[in-house]
Design an enzyme around this catalytic site. Structure first.
Site, PDB file in Angstrom:
ATOM      1  N   THR A   1       0.809  -1.235   0.000  1.00  0.00           N
ATOM      2  CA  THR A   1       0.000   0.000   0.000  1.00  0.00           C
ATOM      3  C   THR A   1       0.839   1.281   0.000  1.00  0.00           C
ATOM      4  O   THR A   1       0.325   2.343   0.306  1.00  0.00           O
ATOM      5  CB  THR A   1      -0.976   0.033   1.198  1.00  0.00           C
ATOM      6  OG1 THR A   1      -0.211   0.038   2.407  1.00  0.00           O
ATOM      7  CG2 THR A   1      -1.943  -1.130   1.186  1.00  0.00           C
ATOM      8  N   TRP A   2       2.115   1.200  -0.337  1.00  0.00           N
ATOM      9  CA  TRP A   2       2.873   2.442  -0.514  1.00  0.00           C
ATOM     10  C   TRP A   2       2.365   3.123  -1.798  1.00  0.00           C
ATOM     11  O   TRP A   2       2.182   2.457  -2.814  1.00  0.00           O
ATOM     12  CB  TRP A   2       4.373   2.146  -0.636  1.00  0.00           C
ATOM     13  CG  TRP A   2       5.157   3.366  -1.021  1.00  0.00           C
ATOM     14  CD1 TRP A   2       5.484   4.414  -0.210  1.00  0.00           C
ATOM     15  CD2 TRP A   2       5.673   3.658  -2.314  1.00  0.00           C
ATOM     16  NE1 TRP A   2       6.180   5.357  -0.932  1.00  0.00           N
ATOM     17  CE2 TRP A   2       6.312   4.912  -2.234  1.00  0.00           C
ATOM     18  CE3 TRP A   2       5.666   2.989  -3.536  1.00  0.00           C
ATOM     19  CZ2 TRP A   2       6.936   5.516  -3.315  1.00  0.00           C
ATOM     20  CZ3 TRP A   2       6.279   3.579  -4.626  1.00  0.00           C
ATOM     21  CH2 TRP A   2       6.917   4.829  -4.513  1.00  0.00           C
TER      22      TRP A   2
ATOM     23  N   ASP B   1       0.266  -5.013   3.721  1.00  0.00           N
ATOM     24  CA  ASP B   1       1.457  -4.323   4.229  1.00  0.00           C
ATOM     25  C   ASP B   1       1.250  -2.816   4.139  1.00  0.00           C
ATOM     26  O   ASP B   1       0.872  -2.288   3.099  1.00  0.00           O
ATOM     27  CB  ASP B   1       2.685  -4.704   3.394  1.00  0.00           C
ATOM     28  CG  ASP B   1       3.926  -3.967   3.864  1.00  0.00           C
ATOM     29  OD1 ASP B   1       4.427  -4.299   4.953  1.00  0.00           O
ATOM     30  OD2 ASP B   1       4.384  -3.036   3.165  1.00  0.00           O
TER      31      ASP B   1
ATOM     32  N   TYR C   1       3.301   5.741   5.228  1.00  0.00           N
ATOM     33  CA  TYR C   1       2.622   5.667   3.921  1.00  0.00           C
ATOM     34  C   TYR C   1       1.350   6.510   3.846  1.00  0.00           C
ATOM     35  O   TYR C   1       0.873   6.804   2.755  1.00  0.00           O
ATOM     36  CB  TYR C   1       2.221   4.223   3.589  1.00  0.00           C
ATOM     37  CG  TYR C   1       3.348   3.258   3.282  1.00  0.00           C
ATOM     38  CD1 TYR C   1       4.676   3.663   3.223  1.00  0.00           C
ATOM     39  CD2 TYR C   1       3.075   1.907   3.059  1.00  0.00           C
ATOM     40  CE1 TYR C   1       5.692   2.762   2.960  1.00  0.00           C
ATOM     41  CE2 TYR C   1       4.088   1.002   2.785  1.00  0.00           C
ATOM     42  CZ  TYR C   1       5.395   1.438   2.738  1.00  0.00           C
ATOM     43  OH  TYR C   1       6.383   0.538   2.472  1.00  0.00           O
TER      44      TYR C   1
ATOM     45  N   GLN D   1      11.875  -7.393   5.130  1.00  0.00           N
ATOM     46  CA  GLN D   1      11.181  -6.923   3.919  1.00  0.00           C
ATOM     47  C   GLN D   1      12.197  -6.164   3.061  1.00  0.00           C
ATOM     48  O   GLN D   1      12.737  -5.148   3.498  1.00  0.00           O
ATOM     49  CB  GLN D   1       9.995  -6.024   4.294  1.00  0.00           C
ATOM     50  CG  GLN D   1       9.179  -5.634   3.091  1.00  0.00           C
ATOM     51  CD  GLN D   1       7.970  -4.776   3.407  1.00  0.00           C
ATOM     52  OE1 GLN D   1       7.731  -3.746   2.783  1.00  0.00           O
ATOM     53  NE2 GLN D   1       7.177  -5.196   4.376  1.00  0.00           N
TER      54      GLN D   1
ATOM     55  N   LEU E   1       7.128  -5.850  -8.730  1.00  0.00           N
ATOM     56  CA  LEU E   1       6.944  -5.435 -10.129  1.00  0.00           C
ATOM     57  C   LEU E   1       7.889  -4.274 -10.453  1.00  0.00           C
ATOM     58  O   LEU E   1       7.620  -3.462 -11.342  1.00  0.00           O
ATOM     59  CB  LEU E   1       5.481  -5.057 -10.378  1.00  0.00           C
ATOM     60  CG  LEU E   1       4.495  -6.227 -10.236  1.00  0.00           C
ATOM     61  CD1 LEU E   1       3.052  -5.751 -10.303  1.00  0.00           C
ATOM     62  CD2 LEU E   1       4.753  -7.290 -11.301  1.00  0.00           C
TER      63      LEU E   1
ATOM     64  N   ARG F   1       8.529  -1.606  -9.044  1.00  0.00           N
ATOM     65  CA  ARG F   1       7.986  -0.299  -8.653  1.00  0.00           C
ATOM     66  C   ARG F   1       7.150   0.381  -9.727  1.00  0.00           C
ATOM     67  O   ARG F   1       6.134   0.977  -9.432  1.00  0.00           O
ATOM     68  CB  ARG F   1       9.099   0.652  -8.197  1.00  0.00           C
ATOM     69  CG  ARG F   1       8.571   1.983  -7.726  1.00  0.00           C
ATOM     70  CD  ARG F   1       9.490   2.701  -6.809  1.00  0.00           C
ATOM     71  NE  ARG F   1       9.538   2.040  -5.497  1.00  0.00           N
ATOM     72  CZ  ARG F   1      10.235   2.484  -4.477  1.00  0.00           C
ATOM     73  NH1 ARG F   1      10.977   3.556  -4.611  1.00  0.00           N
ATOM     74  NH2 ARG F   1      10.201   1.867  -3.329  1.00  0.00           N
TER      75      ARG F   1
HETATM   76  N1  LIG Z   1       9.927  -1.599   3.108  1.00  0.00           N
HETATM   77  C1  LIG Z   1      10.211  -0.715   2.185  1.00  0.00           C
HETATM   78  O1  LIG Z   1      11.154   0.087   2.294  1.00  0.00           O
HETATM   79  C2  LIG Z   1       9.362  -0.686   0.943  1.00  0.00           C
HETATM   80  C3  LIG Z   1       9.768   0.038  -0.177  1.00  0.00           C
HETATM   81  C4  LIG Z   1       8.957   0.011  -1.312  1.00  0.00           C
HETATM   82  C5  LIG Z   1       7.773  -0.723  -1.294  1.00  0.00           C
HETATM   83  N2  LIG Z   1       7.399  -1.412  -0.174  1.00  0.00           N
HETATM   84  C6  LIG Z   1       6.128  -2.191  -0.127  1.00  0.00           C
HETATM   85  O2  LIG Z   1       6.024  -3.013  -1.287  1.00  0.00           O
HETATM   86  C7  LIG Z   1       4.827  -2.701  -1.983  1.00  0.00           C
HETATM   87  C8  LIG Z   1       4.973  -2.926  -3.472  1.00  0.00           C
HETATM   88  O3  LIG Z   1       6.088  -2.252  -4.016  1.00  0.00           O
HETATM   89  P1  LIG Z   1       5.923  -0.947  -4.911  1.00  0.00           P
HETATM   90  O4  LIG Z   1       4.740  -0.194  -4.445  1.00  0.00           O
HETATM   91  O5  LIG Z   1       7.259  -0.281  -4.885  1.00  0.00           O
HETATM   92  O6  LIG Z   1       5.691  -1.403  -6.388  1.00  0.00           O
HETATM   93  P2  LIG Z   1       5.358  -2.728  -7.223  1.00  0.00           P
HETATM   94  O7  LIG Z   1       4.306  -3.513  -6.563  1.00  0.00           O
HETATM   95  O8  LIG Z   1       6.635  -3.369  -7.599  1.00  0.00           O
HETATM   96  O9  LIG Z   1       4.807  -2.051  -8.558  1.00  0.00           O
HETATM   97  C9  LIG Z   1       3.703  -1.198  -8.545  1.00  0.00           C
HETATM   98  C10 LIG Z   1       3.515  -0.693  -9.977  1.00  0.00           C
HETATM   99  O10 LIG Z   1       3.105  -1.779 -10.805  1.00  0.00           O
HETATM  100  C11 LIG Z   1       1.846  -1.472 -11.371  1.00  0.00           C
HETATM  101  N3  LIG Z   1       1.065  -2.696 -11.392  1.00  0.00           N
HETATM  102  C12 LIG Z   1       0.541  -3.369 -10.344  1.00  0.00           C
HETATM  103  N4  LIG Z   1      -0.089  -4.476 -10.761  1.00  0.00           N
HETATM  104  C13 LIG Z   1       0.027  -4.500 -12.097  1.00  0.00           C
HETATM  105  C14 LIG Z   1      -0.408  -5.391 -13.088  1.00  0.00           C
HETATM  106  N5  LIG Z   1      -1.082  -6.490 -12.773  1.00  0.00           N
HETATM  107  N6  LIG Z   1      -0.121  -5.108 -14.379  1.00  0.00           N
HETATM  108  C15 LIG Z   1       0.582  -4.002 -14.721  1.00  0.00           C
HETATM  109  N7  LIG Z   1       1.046  -3.124 -13.806  1.00  0.00           N
HETATM  110  C16 LIG Z   1       0.768  -3.372 -12.503  1.00  0.00           C
HETATM  111  C17 LIG Z   1       1.226  -0.438 -10.482  1.00  0.00           C
HETATM  112  O11 LIG Z   1       0.314   0.324 -11.222  1.00  0.00           O
HETATM  113  P3  LIG Z   1      -1.011   0.903 -10.516  1.00  0.00           P
HETATM  114  O12 LIG Z   1      -0.535   1.584  -9.247  1.00  0.00           O
HETATM  115  O13 LIG Z   1      -1.561   1.808 -11.531  1.00  0.00           O
HETATM  116  O14 LIG Z   1      -1.910  -0.267 -10.236  1.00  0.00           O
HETATM  117  C18 LIG Z   1       2.448   0.364 -10.059  1.00  0.00           C
HETATM  118  O15 LIG Z   1       2.810   1.274 -11.064  1.00  0.00           O
HETATM  119  C19 LIG Z   1       4.576  -1.249  -1.571  1.00  0.00           C
HETATM  120  O16 LIG Z   1       3.280  -0.836  -1.878  1.00  0.00           O
HETATM  121  C20 LIG Z   1       4.894  -1.320  -0.098  1.00  0.00           C
HETATM  122  O17 LIG Z   1       3.848  -1.929   0.635  1.00  0.00           O
HETATM  123  C21 LIG Z   1       8.180  -1.411   0.939  1.00  0.00           C
END
Ligand SMILES: NC(=O)c1ccc[n+]([C@@H]2O[C@H](COP(=O)([O-])OP(=O)(O)OC[C@H]3O[C@@H](n4cnc5c(N)ncnc54)[C@H](OP(=O)(O)O)[C@@H]3O)[C@@H](O)[C@H]2O)c1
Length: 302
Positions: free
Chosen positions: A20-21, A42, A47, A155, A186, A188
Site C-alpha cells: 500500500t505504498w 502491508d 505511507y 522486507q 513489479l 515499482r
Molecule cells: N519496506 C520498504 O522500504 C518498501 C519500499 C517500497 C515498497 N514497499 C512495499 O512493497 C509494496 C509494493 O512495491 P511498490 O509499491 O514499490 O511497487 P510494485 O508492486 O513493484 O509495482 C507497482 C507498480 O506496478 C503497477 N502494477 C501493479 N499491478 C500491475 C499489473 N497487474 N499489471 C501491470 N502493472 C501493474 C502499479 O500500477 P497501478 O498503481 O496503476 O496499479 C504500479 O505502477 C509497496 O506498496 C509497499 O507496501 C516497501
C-alpha cells in the site's frame, strides 16, 4: 491462494499480500484483494494508508494478517511505543500481526529499539517482530539484540530485474528461517521490468503458461524458498490479477529461460550506500531524469 510459513512461528501467511505504498484507490480494490485470498496487507506509519487499510479489514480483521512499520526517526524506546499506538489507532485494530523496523538507523542502539518492540509483544499489541531493508550484518546485530522473541522477517526489494539480495541476504535468511517479504516485486513502475526484457521473454512465458506478464514476474519471486511478495495495485483489476500469481509455479525450464533472457542486475555495496544517503526529493528528481533516458540506458539506473 497458497500460504507459506512465517519463519518458524507456526503461522502461515498468503504468499501474495497487498502493498500500500503510494496507494490511493480507496477501500474497494483492497477488499477485492482480500476476497481473492490476499489476506495479508502491508502498510507503514509513513505511507498514509493505515486508515484505508483499517477500513478495508473492518468486519474481517481476525482473518487478515496486518503488517505495518515504524519509521527510523521513531526508534527511541518511548517513540516506538507511541508509534505503535498511533498505528493501532489509525488502523482501528487491537494488535499488529507484524511490526517492522522500516529501515536501519545507526543513530539509535538497536538494543533499545528492539527492547521496545519486545515490550509491545509482551503487551499483546504486536504478534511478531520484523525488519526491513536490513543487510546481513544489520540483521545479525538485530538478532543478537533480541532477548525473548525472534526476528521473523526481512522486507526487502526483490524482483526479476533487481536480484541484489541473491548476493548473500537471500541465502542467509533461508538458512536462518527468516521470511523474505519481497517489496517492489513489479520493480515499482512495471515499465522497469519491460525495459530489462528486450526479447519479451516474460510475454513468451506468459503466453506459454496462460498467465499475464505481471503474474509471471510475481511468480518468479514466489518460486524462491521462504519468499512472499507484496505487489501494489491501484485498481481492482491489477490487485485481482496479482493475486492470480499464486497457487501455480513456473517450471525449472521457464525459470532458466527468464534468468538467461532478462537483463537483471545486482546493486553493488557502493551503489546501495549512495542510494541510502540520497535525500528523498533528490531520489525523486533522479527517477524523473532516468525515465527520460533511452531504454538501454534507463535499465542501468533502475
Ligand atoms: N519496506 C520498504 O522500504 C518498501 C519500499 C517500497 C515498497 N514497499 C512495499 O512493497 C509494496 C509494493 O512495491 P511498490 O509499491 O514499490 O511497487 P510494485 O508492486 O513493484 O509495482 C507497482 C507498480 O506496478 C503497477 N502494477 C501493479 N499491478 C500491475 C499489473 N497487474 N499489471 C501491470 N502493472 C501493474 C502499479 O500500477 P497501478 O498503481 O496503476 O496499479 C504500479 O505502477 C509497496 O506498496 C509497499 O507496501 C516497501
Amino acid at each position: 491462494m497458497t500460504y507459506k510459513s512465517l519463519s518458524n512461528t507456526g503461522v502461515s501467511i498468503p504468499e501474495v499480500g497487498l502493498g500500500t505504498w503510494n496507494y490511493h484507490a480507496g477501500v474497494e480494490p483492497l477488499r477485492k484483494g482480500l476476497d481473492a485470498g490476499a489476506l495479508f496487507i502491508d502498510t507503514a506509519e509513513s505511507y498514509g494508508t493505515e486508515m484505508v487499510v483499517g477500513q478495508a479489514v473492518a468486519g474481517v480483521r481476525a482473518r487478515v494478517f496486518i503488517a505495518t512499520k515504524v519509521c527510523p526517526e521513531h526508534f527511541r524506546f518511548r517513540s516506538v511505543l507511541e508509534a505503535a499506538d498511533g498505528s493501532l489507532k489509525r488502523l482501528g485494530i487491537e494488535w499488529i500481526d507484524l511490526y517492522q523496523l522500516h529501515m536501519p538507523n545507526d543513530k539509535v542502539p538497536i538494543e533499545e529499539t528492539l527492547a521496545a518492540m519486545e515490550q509491545l509483544v509482551d503487551a499483546g499489541k504486536v504478534r511478531f517482530i520484523g525488519v526491513s531493508n536490513f543487510s546481513v550484518a544489520q540483521l545479525e546485530r538485530a538478532r543478537n539484540a533480541t532477548r525473548k522473541y525472534r526476528i521473523v522477517s526481512n522486507q526487502v526489494r526483490y524482483n526479476v530485474v533487481d536480484r541484489t539480495i541473491e548476493a548473500d541476504l537471500l541465502k542467509y535468511c533461508q538458512a536462518n528461517g527468516i521470511t523474505i517479504i519481497a517489496y517492489s516485486p513489479l520493480a515499482r513502475d512495471f515499465q522497469s521490468i519491460l525495459d530489462c526484457d528486450p526479447d519479451c521473454a516474460l510475454a513468451e512465458v506468459a503466453r506459454r503458461t496462460g498467465k499475464t506478464i505481471a503474474q509471471v514476474a510475481i511468480n518468479w519471486c514466489l518460486c524462491k524458498d521462504g519468499v512472499v511478495a507484496i505487489p501494489r495495485g491501484n485498481s481492482t483489476a491489477h490487485v485481482v490479477e496479482n493475486c492470480g500469481a499464486s497457487s501455480w509455479r513456473l517450471t525449472a525450464e521457464q525459470l532458466q529461460f527468464l534468468d538467461r533472457s532478462i537483463r537483471w542486475r545486482r546493486r553493488g555495496p557502493m551503489e546501495t550506500f549512495i542510494r541510502s544517503m540520497l535525500p528523498p526529493p533528490m531520489k525523486r528528481a533522479l527517477g524523473i531524469l532516468v525515465q527520460m533516458l533511452p531504454r538501454g540506458l534507463r535499465r542501468r539506473f533502475k
